[in-house]
Design a protein around this motif. Structure first.
Motif, PDB file in Angstrom:
ATOM      1  N   SER A  59       0.854  -1.213   0.000  1.00 25.34           N
ATOM      2  CA  SER A  59       0.000   0.000   0.000  1.00 25.34           C
ATOM      3  C   SER A  59       0.876   1.245   0.000  1.00 25.34           C
ATOM      4  N   THR A  60       1.927   1.230   0.827  1.00 26.44           N
ATOM      5  CA  THR A  60       2.837   2.382   0.882  1.00 26.44           C
ATOM      6  C   THR A  60       3.498   2.614  -0.477  1.00 26.44           C
ATOM      7  N   ARG A  61       3.910   1.528  -1.124  1.00 30.56           N
ATOM      8  CA  ARG A  61       4.554   1.666  -2.441  1.00 30.56           C
ATOM      9  C   ARG A  61       3.579   2.311  -3.439  1.00 30.56           C
ATOM     10  N   LEU A  62       2.321   1.859  -3.412  1.00 27.85           N
ATOM     11  CA  LEU A  62       1.316   2.425  -4.329  1.00 27.85           C
ATOM     12  C   LEU A  62       1.047   3.898  -3.995  1.00 27.85           C
ATOM     13  N   PHE A  63       1.032   4.240  -2.699  1.00 27.76           N
ATOM     14  CA  PHE A  63       0.854   5.645  -2.294  1.00 27.76           C
ATOM     15  C   PHE A  63       1.987   6.501  -2.875  1.00 27.76           C
ATOM     16  N   ARG A  64       3.206   5.940  -2.864  1.00 29.21           N
ATOM     17  CA  ARG A  64       4.353   6.704  -3.400  1.00 29.21           C
ATOM     18  C   ARG A  64       4.194   6.937  -4.896  1.00 29.21           C
ATOM     19  N   VAL A  65       3.592   5.955  -5.587  1.00 25.97           N
ATOM     20  CA  VAL A  65       3.330   6.143  -7.019  1.00 25.97           C
ATOM     21  C   VAL A  65       2.359   7.318  -7.202  1.00 25.97           C
ATOM     22  N   LEU A  66       1.329   7.358  -6.385  1.00 26.11           N
ATOM     23  CA  LEU A  66       0.377   8.483  -6.461  1.00 26.11           C
ATOM     24  C   LEU A  66       1.080   9.796  -6.145  1.00 26.11           C
ATOM     25  N   ASP A  67       1.868   9.786  -5.055  1.00 27.44           N
ATOM     26  CA  ASP A  67       2.554  11.004  -4.623  1.00 27.44           C
ATOM     27  C   ASP A  67       3.469  11.532  -5.740  1.00 27.44           C
ATOM     28  N   GLY A  68       4.198  10.626  -6.375  1.00 33.65           N
ATOM     29  CA  GLY A  68       5.114  11.019  -7.452  1.00 33.65           C
ATOM     30  C   GLY A  68       4.355  11.619  -8.624  1.00 33.65           C
ATOM     31  N   HIS A  69       3.235  11.022  -8.977  1.00 32.54           N
ATOM     32  CA  HIS A  69       2.453  11.524 -10.108  1.00 32.54           C
ATOM     33  C   HIS A  69       1.840  12.890  -9.769  1.00 32.54           C
ATOM     34  N   LEU A  70       1.376  13.016  -8.540  1.00 34.30           N
ATOM     35  CA  LEU A  70       0.694  14.259  -8.135  1.00 34.30           C
ATOM     36  C   LEU A  70       1.657  15.425  -7.946  1.00 34.30           C
ATOM     37  N   LYS A  71       2.960  15.108  -7.903  1.00 34.06           N
ATOM     38  CA  LYS A  71       3.976  16.170  -7.814  1.00 34.06           C
ATOM     39  C   LYS A  71       3.835  17.133  -9.006  1.00 34.06           C
ATOM     40  N   ASP A  72       3.546  16.558 -10.189  1.00 30.59           N
ATOM     41  CA  ASP A  72       3.466  17.376 -11.402  1.00 30.59           C
ATOM     42  C   ASP A  72       2.054  17.501 -11.957  1.00 30.59           C
ATOM     43  N   HIS A  73       1.073  16.968 -11.251  1.00 27.57           N
ATOM     44  CA  HIS A  73      -0.300  17.013 -11.766  1.00 27.57           C
ATOM     45  C   HIS A  73      -1.248  17.405 -10.636  1.00 27.57           C
ATOM     46  N   GLU A  74      -2.174  18.300 -10.942  1.00 27.44           N
ATOM     47  CA  GLU A  74      -3.138  18.693  -9.901  1.00 27.44           C
ATOM     48  C   GLU A  74      -4.036  17.515  -9.526  1.00 27.44           C
ATOM     49  N   TYR A  75      -4.528  16.822 -10.557  1.00 27.86           N
ATOM     50  CA  TYR A  75      -5.374  15.644 -10.347  1.00 27.86           C
ATOM     51  C   TYR A  75      -4.735  14.458 -11.056  1.00 27.86           C
ATOM     52  N   LEU A  76      -5.325  13.275 -10.886  1.00 30.45           N
ATOM     53  CA  LEU A  76      -4.663  12.073 -11.407  1.00 30.45           C
ATOM     54  C   LEU A  76      -4.674  11.986 -12.925  1.00 30.45           C
ATOM     55  N   ALA A  77      -5.764  12.450 -13.558  1.00 29.07           N
ATOM     56  CA  ALA A  77      -5.890  12.240 -15.005  1.00 29.07           C
ATOM     57  C   ALA A  77      -6.582  13.431 -15.647  1.00 29.07           C
ATOM     58  N   GLY A  78      -5.840  14.524 -15.815  1.00 31.04           N
ATOM     59  CA  GLY A  78      -6.450  15.733 -16.382  1.00 31.04           C
ATOM     60  C   GLY A  78      -7.277  16.440 -15.327  1.00 31.04           C
ATOM     61  N   VAL A 120       1.205   8.613   5.618  1.00 26.08           N
ATOM     62  CA  VAL A 120       1.426   9.435   4.420  1.00 26.08           C
ATOM     63  C   VAL A 120       2.268  10.665   4.789  1.00 26.08           C
ATOM     64  N   ASP A 121       2.906  10.611   5.967  1.00 27.52           N
ATOM     65  CA  ASP A 121       3.622  11.779   6.497  1.00 27.52           C
ATOM     66  C   ASP A 121       4.659  12.351   5.535  1.00 27.52           C
ATOM     67  N   ASP A 122       5.352  11.465   4.808  1.00 30.58           N
ATOM     68  CA  ASP A 122       6.411  11.975   3.922  1.00 30.58           C
ATOM     69  C   ASP A 122       5.925  12.055   2.470  1.00 30.58           C
ATOM     70  N   MET A 123       4.621  12.264   2.297  1.00 25.87           N
ATOM     71  CA  MET A 123       4.074  12.339   0.922  1.00 25.87           C
ATOM     72  C   MET A 123       3.285  13.641   0.749  1.00 25.87           C
ATOM     73  N   PRO A 124       3.998  14.769   0.576  1.00 28.35           N
ATOM     74  CA  PRO A 124       3.336  16.079   0.568  1.00 28.35           C
ATOM     75  C   PRO A 124       2.353  16.277  -0.584  1.00 28.35           C
ATOM     76  N   HIS A 125       2.653  15.682  -1.724  1.00 26.61           N
ATOM     77  CA  HIS A 125       1.778  15.903  -2.893  1.00 26.61           C
ATOM     78  C   HIS A 125       0.473  15.118  -2.733  1.00 26.61           C
ATOM     79  N   LEU A 126       0.593  13.923  -2.176  1.00 25.89           N
ATOM     80  CA  LEU A 126      -0.609  13.123  -1.885  1.00 25.89           C
ATOM     81  C   LEU A 126      -1.471  13.867  -0.864  1.00 25.89           C
TER      82      LEU A 126
END
Ligand SMILES: N[C@@H](CCC(=O)N[C@@H](CS)C(=O)NCC(=O)O)C(=O)O
Length: 238
Positions: free
Chosen positions: A133-152, A175-181
């Motif tokens: 779950s943490t790994r998947l959260f990091r994927v979200l966090d990384g994507h949200l770094k450059d995107h306001e929402y997940l898909a447009g 999620v403490d170390d996931m600022p974009h999430l």
């Protein structure tokens, strides 16, 4: 008018949030999962898998839809909102929706089972599902770094993922170390339709986490439901 068969769980709230966002009129039918309402013959006619959520669209010849991802797509296509119709835009939404349906949901669900409900504490199983779950959260966090929402623009993909991510404390995932999430979670929580949706039916998950007795009681009910459901052909997983 749409009939929504649901309970106060992340999968259920995905649909009430979407219905509120789309301002579609619906009737809420709250099933008691501990009493196995979802395994009764009348409900299995709507969802043969015996799980919430499910809808019946009374405006479309009583058309039934089960599986929360399929319901979200149905509602988006019915209204032409919360998902673009061009091939690439639709695909982007579907990718992040499938990411939730095949990843976030099952992994957090199993983290809940082994961290909260399973009678024996099996550290390897807890680590496995919390870690994934943490790994998947990091994927979200990384994507949200450059995107306001997940898909447009804000879409059913955000609704589906948010409804699960917001319950991270119950799964024992930080999620403490996931600022974009965190930024994305907060911005979606500020939407009036989202606040209304998570009250349909009301969820007292945060209160349960902070109140040890209530948390234990909730986990106990979920464990019983899991054990009863496992002995049936339709299966169970809270
Ligand atoms: N993949 C399904 C999962 C549905 C699901 O697991 N629902 C749970 C509540 S979140 C349920 O009905 N549990 C009761 C049971 O398994 O008997 C979906 O997304 O709709």
């Amino acid at each position: 008018m749409i009939d929504l068969y649901t309970a106060a769980t992340p999968n259920g709230h995905k649909i009430s949030i979407a219905l509120e966002e789309l301002a579609l009129p619906y009737t809420l039918h709250t099933l008691n999962l501990s009493s196995n309402d979802q395994k009764q013959p009348w409900f299995l006619k709507i969802n043969p898998n015996g799980r919430i959520p499910a809808i019946v669209d009374r405006t479309e010849d009583d058309f039934p839809v089960f599986e929360s991802g399929a319901i979200l797509v149905y509602l988006a296509e019915k209204t032409g909102e919360l998902m673009p119709s061009d091939t690439k835009g639709r695909s982007r939404v579907m990718q992040w929706l499938m990411f939730q349906m095949g990843g976030i949901g099952p992994m957090m669900g199993q983290a809940n089972v082994f961290f909260r409900y399973f009678p024996e504490k099996i550290p390897a199983a807890i680590d496995r599902y919390q870690g994934e779950s943490t790994r998947l959260f990091r994927v979200l966090d990384g994507h949200l770094k450059d995107h306001e929402y997940l898909a447009g623009d804000y879409s059913i993909a955000d609704i589906a993922n948010w409804a699960w991510v917001r319950t991270h404390r119950w799964s024992g995932v930080s999620v403490d170390d996931m600022p974009h999430l965190k930024r994305w979670t907060d911005s979606i929580r500020a939407r009036p339709a989202v606040l209304k949706g998570i009250e349909m039916p009301p969820s007292s998950l945060n209160m349960r986490i902070d109140d040890e007795d209530k948390a234990r009681q909730f986990a106990e009910e979920a464990r019983k439901m899991m054990e009863t459901g496992q002995s049936r052909t339709t299966g169970a997983q809270p």
